[in-house]
Design an enzyme around this catalytic site. Structure first.
Site, mmCIF file in Angstrom:
data_model
loop_
_atom_site.group_PDB
_atom_site.id
_atom_site.type_symbol
_atom_site.label_atom_id
_atom_site.label_comp_id
_atom_site.label_asym_id
_atom_site.label_seq_id
_atom_site.Cartn_x
_atom_site.Cartn_y
_atom_site.Cartn_z
ATOM 1 C CE1 TYR A 165 5.038 -3.406 11.900
ATOM 2 C CE2 TYR A 165 3.745 -1.960 13.312
ATOM 3 C CZ TYR A 165 4.433 -2.183 12.135
ATOM 4 O OH TYR A 165 4.530 -1.186 11.204
ATOM 5 C CB ALA B 269 9.922 -5.740 2.472
ATOM 6 C CE1 TYR C 236 -3.141 3.004 0.583
ATOM 7 C CE2 TYR C 236 -2.658 2.874 2.935
ATOM 8 C CZ TYR C 236 -3.277 3.509 1.869
ATOM 9 O OH TYR C 236 -4.017 4.627 2.084
ATOM 10 C CG HIS D 72 -5.198 -0.174 8.051
ATOM 11 N ND1 HIS D 72 -4.302 0.047 7.032
ATOM 12 C CD2 HIS D 72 -4.509 -0.842 9.017
ATOM 13 C CE1 HIS D 72 -3.127 -0.462 7.367
ATOM 14 N NE2 HIS D 72 -3.231 -1.006 8.565
ATOM 15 C CG LEU D 73 -11.604 3.741 11.533
ATOM 16 C CD1 LEU D 73 -12.668 2.755 11.990
ATOM 17 C CD2 LEU D 73 -11.375 4.823 12.585
ATOM 18 N N GLY E 167 -5.204 -2.763 25.704
ATOM 19 C CA GLY E 167 -3.987 -2.095 25.262
ATOM 20 C C GLY E 167 -4.179 -0.912 24.353
ATOM 21 C CG PHE F 17 0.449 6.270 15.078
ATOM 22 C CD1 PHE F 17 0.631 5.077 15.765
ATOM 23 C CD2 PHE F 17 0.807 7.447 15.698
ATOM 24 C CE1 PHE F 17 1.156 5.062 17.048
ATOM 25 C CE2 PHE F 17 1.338 7.451 16.979
ATOM 26 C CZ PHE F 17 1.511 6.253 17.657
ATOM 27 C CB THR G 110 5.667 1.583 13.274
ATOM 28 O OG1 THR G 110 4.410 1.743 13.957
ATOM 29 C CG2 THR G 110 6.543 0.663 14.103
ATOM 30 C CD GLN H 253 4.493 -13.726 2.551
ATOM 31 O OE1 GLN H 253 4.406 -12.939 3.504
ATOM 32 N NE2 GLN H 253 5.198 -14.848 2.630
#
Length: 329
Positions: free
Chosen positions: A140, A73, A11, A188-189, A283, A168, A116, A34
């Site tokens: 992650y 990746a 993406y 994702h929202l 969390g 984010f 991230t 993938q």
């Protein structure tokens, strides 16, 4: 000289490739497909394979003159990373190790890393600054932080210069309408809300409405994916000009709540989108937003698509034209 983009069929990676194409760069792409899509690539030379395959990387570096790398990746699902940490360490960390070894072997000393804001964990203060504590709360984020630290030590040992970009939520689609967001599974929202608008799911789940925010729902950073792509290209420019290794946040500084995203999607799409309140997820912090002051000052990053209506509007246009996503599944 070419820019190597790992994960360039994904993406954000495909939008970075588009940004490089628009400025006439020579581009080489690695993707194992993938999660990526051939149809998302609008330029450059694609090699289908795995970063952990050293002989595969040898072929790429021997067949192309590469002077810089943008490294996307990685596996990136937080929930999956907690259930299968080995997969994330093997693909993300070991894959990066193999890549860095090849960069040194072929004397490529510039890499931009898609990191991230999950490297920070629970924020100590808001908006998050680059020098805040890094204490990831999931595998992650931990693997991404490990990858950053690897690059730091490769800089110390070999002079490999890197820029790590922490952010984010990427959202939206390319202005051309040719590329957008298509994940399986989708987590994702913004695309989930759009799926509800298209009637592909009965409702959107809202996990908790009793957080200490104005409307009770979580607040997150949402950055247009093309603005993120621009930042990666600016980071390549910085390294080509001899810039030192650095870390930058890419954020909007204020954030948008879950209810704001849903309400804006209703306005943009003109559709009724059912929302169901569910229990909080373990969390989930109330607010996660990052400051991008350093990126603006040092990279010259100036996001221009930061209105929520524009972000959701571009995503809506792409999903309407591609209701089943890409055709290359």
């Amino acid at each position: 000289m070419a820019v190597l983009v790992t994960g360039g069929a994904g993406y954000i990676g495909s939008h970075a490739v588009a940004a490089l194409v628009e400025r006439g760069e020579e581009i080489v792409i690695i993707d194992n497909l993938q999660q990526g899509h051939k149809d998302a690539i609008i330029g450059g030379k694609l090699y289908v394979g795995d970063l952990r395959d050293g002989e595969f990387l040898d072929t790429i570096f021997q067949e192309n003159s590469i002077d810089a790398v943008i490294h996307f990746a990685a596996n990136s699902l937080v929930g999956e990373s907690m259930k299968d940490p080995g997969k994330y360490y093997h693909n993300n960390v070991y894959g990066t190790l193999v890549l860095l070894e090849k960069l040194i072997q072929y004397d490529v000393k510039k890499i931009v890393f898609s990191s991230t804001a999950a490297t920070y964990g629970e924020p100590e203060s808001l908006p998050i600054q680059e020098n805040d504590r890094t204490l990831p709360t999931n595998t992650y984020g931990e693997t991404k932080l490990a990858m950053e630290k690897m690059m730091k030590w490769y800089d110390t040992a070999y002079g490999l210069k890197f820029v790590a970009l922490r952010y984010f939520n990427a959202a939206g689609a390319h202005a051309s309408g040719r590329i957008g967001e298509d994940h399986s599974p989708e987590t994702h929202l913004v695309p989930l809300v759009i799926q509800a608008a298209l009637g592909q799911r009965p409702h959107i789940s809202v996990f908790g409405e009793d957080y200490p925010t104005e409307d009770g729902t979580c607040i997150r950073d949402y950055i247009h994916v093309s603005d993120l792509a621009d930042a990666h290209v600016l980071a390549v420019d910085r390294l080509r000009k001899g810039g030192e290794s650095s870390v930058y946040n890419l954020g909007n500084g204020t954030g948008f709540s879950v209810k704001q995203v849903i309400d804006t999607a209703r306005q943009v799409t003109g559709r009724e989108i059912a929302a169901v309140i569910e229990d909080r997820r373990a969390g989930d912090p109330a607010i996660l937003v990052a400051s991008s002051d350093r990126a603006r000052q040092e990279l010259g990053w100036n996001p221009t698509r930061n209105k929520l209506e524009d972000i959701i509007g571009s995503a809506w246009a792409w999903h309407q034209a591609n209701p089943s996503g890409y055709n290359d599944k």
